[in-house]
Write a protein that holds these residues in place. Structure first.
Motif, PDB file in Angstrom:
ATOM      1  N   SER A 282      70.676 -26.624 -17.816  1.00  0.00           N
ATOM      2  CA  SER A 282      69.996 -25.358 -18.120  1.00  0.00           C
ATOM      3  C   SER A 282      69.147 -24.817 -16.970  1.00  0.00           C
ATOM      4  O   SER A 282      68.495 -23.784 -17.110  1.00  0.00           O
ATOM      5  N   ILE A 283      69.140 -25.487 -15.824  1.00  0.00           N
ATOM      6  CA  ILE A 283      68.411 -24.980 -14.658  1.00  0.00           C
ATOM      7  C   ILE A 283      69.405 -24.312 -13.710  1.00  0.00           C
ATOM      8  O   ILE A 283      70.250 -24.966 -13.103  1.00  0.00           O
ATOM      9  N   GLY A 284      69.318 -22.986 -13.621  1.00  0.00           N
ATOM     10  CA  GLY A 284      70.173 -22.243 -12.711  1.00  0.00           C
ATOM     11  C   GLY A 284      69.450 -21.926 -11.418  1.00  0.00           C
ATOM     12  O   GLY A 284      68.263 -22.233 -11.259  1.00  0.00           O
ATOM     13  N   PRO A 285      70.141 -21.288 -10.479  1.00  0.00           N
ATOM     14  CA  PRO A 285      69.524 -20.963  -9.187  1.00  0.00           C
ATOM     15  C   PRO A 285      68.251 -20.133  -9.301  1.00  0.00           C
ATOM     16  O   PRO A 285      67.301 -20.356  -8.549  1.00  0.00           O
ATOM     17  N   LYS A 286      68.203 -19.187 -10.257  1.00  0.00           N
ATOM     18  CA  LYS A 286      67.031 -18.309 -10.357  1.00  0.00           C
ATOM     19  C   LYS A 286      65.772 -19.104 -10.699  1.00  0.00           C
ATOM     20  O   LYS A 286      64.725 -18.937 -10.061  1.00  0.00           O
ATOM     21  N   ILE A 287      65.857 -19.976 -11.694  1.00  0.00           N
ATOM     22  CA  ILE A 287      64.689 -20.775 -12.073  1.00  0.00           C
ATOM     23  C   ILE A 287      64.357 -21.775 -10.963  1.00  0.00           C
ATOM     24  O   ILE A 287      63.186 -22.010 -10.648  1.00  0.00           O
ATOM     25  N   ALA A 288      65.387 -22.362 -10.357  1.00  0.00           N
ATOM     26  CA  ALA A 288      65.152 -23.319  -9.267  1.00  0.00           C
ATOM     27  C   ALA A 288      64.398 -22.651  -8.122  1.00  0.00           C
ATOM     28  O   ALA A 288      63.480 -23.238  -7.535  1.00  0.00           O
ATOM     29  N   MET A 289      64.748 -21.400  -7.802  1.00  0.00           N
ATOM     30  CA  MET A 289      64.055 -20.692  -6.730  1.00  0.00           C
ATOM     31  C   MET A 289      62.609 -20.384  -7.114  1.00  0.00           C
ATOM     32  O   MET A 289      61.706 -20.452  -6.277  1.00  0.00           O
ATOM     33  N   SER A 290      62.384 -20.049  -8.389  1.00  0.00           N
ATOM     34  CA  SER A 290      61.009 -19.806  -8.846  1.00  0.00           C
ATOM     35  C   SER A 290      60.164 -21.062  -8.714  1.00  0.00           C
ATOM     36  O   SER A 290      59.005 -21.012  -8.285  1.00  0.00           O
ATOM     37  N   ILE A 291      60.753 -22.205  -9.075  1.00  0.00           N
ATOM     38  CA  ILE A 291      60.025 -23.477  -8.981  1.00  0.00           C
ATOM     39  C   ILE A 291      59.665 -23.772  -7.535  1.00  0.00           C
ATOM     40  O   ILE A 291      58.519 -24.130  -7.215  1.00  0.00           O
ATOM     41  N   LEU A 292      60.623 -23.600  -6.622  1.00  0.00           N
ATOM     42  CA  LEU A 292      60.361 -23.912  -5.216  1.00  0.00           C
ATOM     43  C   LEU A 292      59.472 -22.870  -4.548  1.00  0.00           C
ATOM     44  O   LEU A 292      58.860 -23.151  -3.520  1.00  0.00           O
ATOM     45  N   GLY A 293      59.381 -21.672  -5.136  1.00  0.00           N
ATOM     46  CA  GLY A 293      58.438 -20.685  -4.627  1.00  0.00           C
ATOM     47  C   GLY A 293      57.005 -21.072  -4.950  1.00  0.00           C
ATOM     48  O   GLY A 293      56.078 -20.789  -4.196  1.00  0.00           O
ATOM     49  N   ALA A 294      56.823 -21.737  -6.087  1.00  0.00           N
ATOM     50  CA  ALA A 294      55.484 -22.176  -6.500  1.00  0.00           C
ATOM     51  C   ALA A 294      55.155 -23.569  -5.980  1.00  0.00           C
ATOM     52  O   ALA A 294      54.002 -23.871  -5.659  1.00  0.00           O
ATOM     53  N   LEU A 295      56.179 -24.435  -5.908  1.00  0.00           N
ATOM     54  CA  LEU A 295      55.980 -25.830  -5.493  1.00  0.00           C
ATOM     55  C   LEU A 295      57.028 -26.211  -4.457  1.00  0.00           C
ATOM     56  O   LEU A 295      58.156 -26.565  -4.818  1.00  0.00           O
ATOM     57  N   PRO A 296      56.705 -26.136  -3.160  1.00  0.00           N
ATOM     58  CA  PRO A 296      57.640 -26.612  -2.147  1.00  0.00           C
ATOM     59  C   PRO A 296      58.025 -28.072  -2.401  1.00  0.00           C
ATOM     60  O   PRO A 296      57.362 -28.768  -3.184  1.00  0.00           O
ATOM     61  N   ALA A 297      59.079 -28.531  -1.754  1.00  0.00           N
ATOM     62  CA  ALA A 297      59.686 -29.828  -2.074  1.00  0.00           C
ATOM     63  C   ALA A 297      58.687 -30.974  -2.196  1.00  0.00           C
ATOM     64  O   ALA A 297      58.737 -31.746  -3.158  1.00  0.00           O
ATOM     65  N   GLY A 298      57.774 -31.104  -1.238  1.00  0.00           N
ATOM     66  CA  GLY A 298      56.825 -32.213  -1.274  1.00  0.00           C
ATOM     67  C   GLY A 298      55.906 -32.153  -2.483  1.00  0.00           C
ATOM     68  O   GLY A 298      55.654 -33.164  -3.140  1.00  0.00           O
ATOM     69  N   GLU A 299      55.407 -30.945  -2.789  1.00  0.00           N
ATOM     70  CA  GLU A 299      54.519 -30.793  -3.943  1.00  0.00           C
ATOM     71  C   GLU A 299      55.281 -30.992  -5.254  1.00  0.00           C
ATOM     72  O   GLU A 299      54.751 -31.563  -6.208  1.00  0.00           O
ATOM     73  N   LEU A 300      56.529 -30.523  -5.285  1.00  0.00           N
ATOM     74  CA  LEU A 300      57.352 -30.716  -6.480  1.00  0.00           C
ATOM     75  C   LEU A 300      57.590 -32.202  -6.719  1.00  0.00           C
ATOM     76  O   LEU A 300      57.469 -32.689  -7.851  1.00  0.00           O
ATOM     77  N   ALA A 301      57.911 -32.935  -5.651  1.00  0.00           N
ATOM     78  CA  ALA A 301      58.139 -34.375  -5.783  1.00  0.00           C
ATOM     79  C   ALA A 301      56.896 -35.082  -6.301  1.00  0.00           C
ATOM     80  O   ALA A 301      56.982 -35.960  -7.170  1.00  0.00           O
ATOM     81  N   ALA A 302      55.727 -34.674  -5.778  1.00  0.00           N
ATOM     82  CA  ALA A 302      54.474 -35.290  -6.226  1.00  0.00           C
ATOM     83  C   ALA A 302      54.211 -34.985  -7.695  1.00  0.00           C
ATOM     84  O   ALA A 302      53.793 -35.863  -8.466  1.00  0.00           O
ATOM     85  N   ALA A 303      54.456 -33.724  -8.107  1.00  0.00           N
ATOM     86  CA  ALA A 303      54.232 -33.348  -9.502  1.00  0.00           C
ATOM     87  C   ALA A 303      55.180 -34.105 -10.427  1.00  0.00           C
ATOM     88  O   ALA A 303      54.779 -34.563 -11.507  1.00  0.00           O
ATOM     89  N   ILE A 304      56.430 -34.276 -10.011  1.00  0.00           N
ATOM     90  CA  ILE A 304      57.411 -35.026 -10.801  1.00  0.00           C
ATOM     91  C   ILE A 304      56.992 -36.488 -10.913  1.00  0.00           C
ATOM     92  O   ILE A 304      57.000 -37.085 -11.991  1.00  0.00           O
ATOM     93  N   THR A 305      56.580 -37.069  -9.783  1.00  0.00           N
ATOM     94  CA  THR A 305      56.191 -38.479  -9.760  1.00  0.00           C
ATOM     95  C   THR A 305      54.992 -38.746 -10.663  1.00  0.00           C
ATOM     96  O   THR A 305      54.937 -39.757 -11.368  1.00  0.00           O
ATOM     97  N   ARG A 306      54.029 -37.808 -10.666  1.00  0.00           N
ATOM     98  CA  ARG A 306      52.822 -37.987 -11.473  1.00  0.00           C
ATOM     99  C   ARG A 306      52.991 -37.483 -12.910  1.00  0.00           C
ATOM    100  O   ARG A 306      52.075 -37.598 -13.711  1.00  0.00           O
ATOM    101  N   GLY A 307      54.158 -36.929 -13.202  1.00  0.00           N
ATOM    102  CA  GLY A 307      54.401 -36.434 -14.554  1.00  0.00           C
ATOM    103  C   GLY A 307      53.555 -35.234 -14.928  1.00  0.00           C
ATOM    104  O   GLY A 307      53.169 -35.073 -16.084  1.00  0.00           O
ATOM    105  N   GLU A 308      53.275 -34.377 -13.956  1.00  0.00           N
ATOM    106  CA  GLU A 308      52.402 -33.223 -14.181  1.00  0.00           C
ATOM    107  C   GLU A 308      53.200 -32.048 -14.743  1.00  0.00           C
ATOM    108  O   GLU A 308      53.507 -31.075 -14.045  1.00  0.00           O
ATOM    109  N   ALA A 309      53.525 -32.127 -16.017  1.00  0.00           N
ATOM    110  CA  ALA A 309      54.305 -31.076 -16.664  1.00  0.00           C
ATOM    111  C   ALA A 309      53.592 -29.726 -16.598  1.00  0.00           C
ATOM    112  O   ALA A 309      54.236 -28.677 -16.531  1.00  0.00           O
ATOM    113  N   SER A 310      52.254 -29.749 -16.615  1.00  0.00           N
ATOM    114  CA  SER A 310      51.492 -28.491 -16.621  1.00  0.00           C
ATOM    115  C   SER A 310      51.764 -27.668 -15.364  1.00  0.00           C
ATOM    116  O   SER A 310      51.765 -26.429 -15.420  1.00  0.00           O
ATOM    117  N   ARG A 311      51.998 -28.319 -14.233  1.00  0.00           N
ATOM    118  CA  ARG A 311      52.271 -27.584 -13.000  1.00  0.00           C
ATOM    119  C   ARG A 311      53.638 -26.905 -13.065  1.00  0.00           C
ATOM    120  O   ARG A 311      53.836 -25.823 -12.508  1.00  0.00           O
TER     121      ARG A 311
END
Length: 203
Positions: free
Chosen positions: A82-111
């Motif tokens: 259910s994750i298409g390119p549009k949502i993926a781009m929105s996520i990476l616009g808010a959280l670049p790869a390093g920050e996204l990885a950190a949020a995933i690792t810490r389970g920060e669903a709120s981010r």
């Protein structure tokens, strides 16, 4: 398949679509917010983007990223149901790869939920499926120089500077600060950064 492009940006729209001129050929590429500010540059005009070529029966689209890690994160994201390119781009616009990885690792669903188009269930699925699969954010070694405190200046300038250091272009950062209005002077800086990122991601 196109994996990388180096050339001049000759068109740049507010929707995140740019045209990059490579040897006289203009490639239309969709980029996340802030990507051009973080991309490798040769002089003022020449930029390098790492490209994912997205091919479907009725689609041939190019998505560009400032680093290989961002491109890898995009590919991991669109591999989730259910994750298409549009949502993926929105996520990476808010959280670049390093920050996204950190949020995933810490389970920060709120981010993740703060990104337009990402609900609670989607955020939880992303954490479940991507944990351990993304490149981690760089860790500052012991003894390394700590970040210097911001110079005493207006909160609006501090917020704008924080956004540009995250890779957003000055015009993007200024637009977000203006949209927040008088709240810039009354709300905590951390909250303002999160709200500014949400505003920029929704454009």
């Amino acid at each position: 398949m196109i994996g990388r492009l180096t050339g001049r940006i000759v068109e740049d729209s507010a929707e995140g679509v740019v045209v990059i001129d490579v040897g006289g050929v203009g490639y239309e590429v969709t980029v996340p917010l802030g990507a051009l500010g973080r991309a490798s540059r040769e002089g003022d005009d020449v930029v390098t983007l790492y490209v994912h070529t997205h091919v479907r029966e009725d689609t041939f689209a190019l998505y560009g990223f400032p680093t290989r890690d961002d491109r890898a994160a995009f590919r991991s994201l669109i591999g989730v149901s259910s994750i298409g390119p549009k949502i993926a781009m929105s996520i990476l616009g808010a959280l670049p790869a390093g920050e996204l990885a950190a949020a995933i690792t810490r389970g920060e669903a709120s981010r993740l939920v703060a990104v337009p188009g990402v609900g609670k269930k989607t955020a939880e699925r992303l954490i479940l499926e991507l944990k351990g699969k993304l490149a981690a954010a760089p860790v500052v070694a012991k003894g390394a120089e700590a970040p210097r405190p911001a110079a005493p200046e207006g909160k609006a300038e501090i917020l704008q500077g924080a956004l540009t250091r995250m890779g957003f272009r000055p015009a993007e950062a200024e637009r977000a600060v203006t949209a927040l209005g008088a709240r810039v002077q009354t709300e905590p800086l951390g909250d303002l950064v999160r709200e500014a990122l949400a505003l920029l991601s929704s454009k």
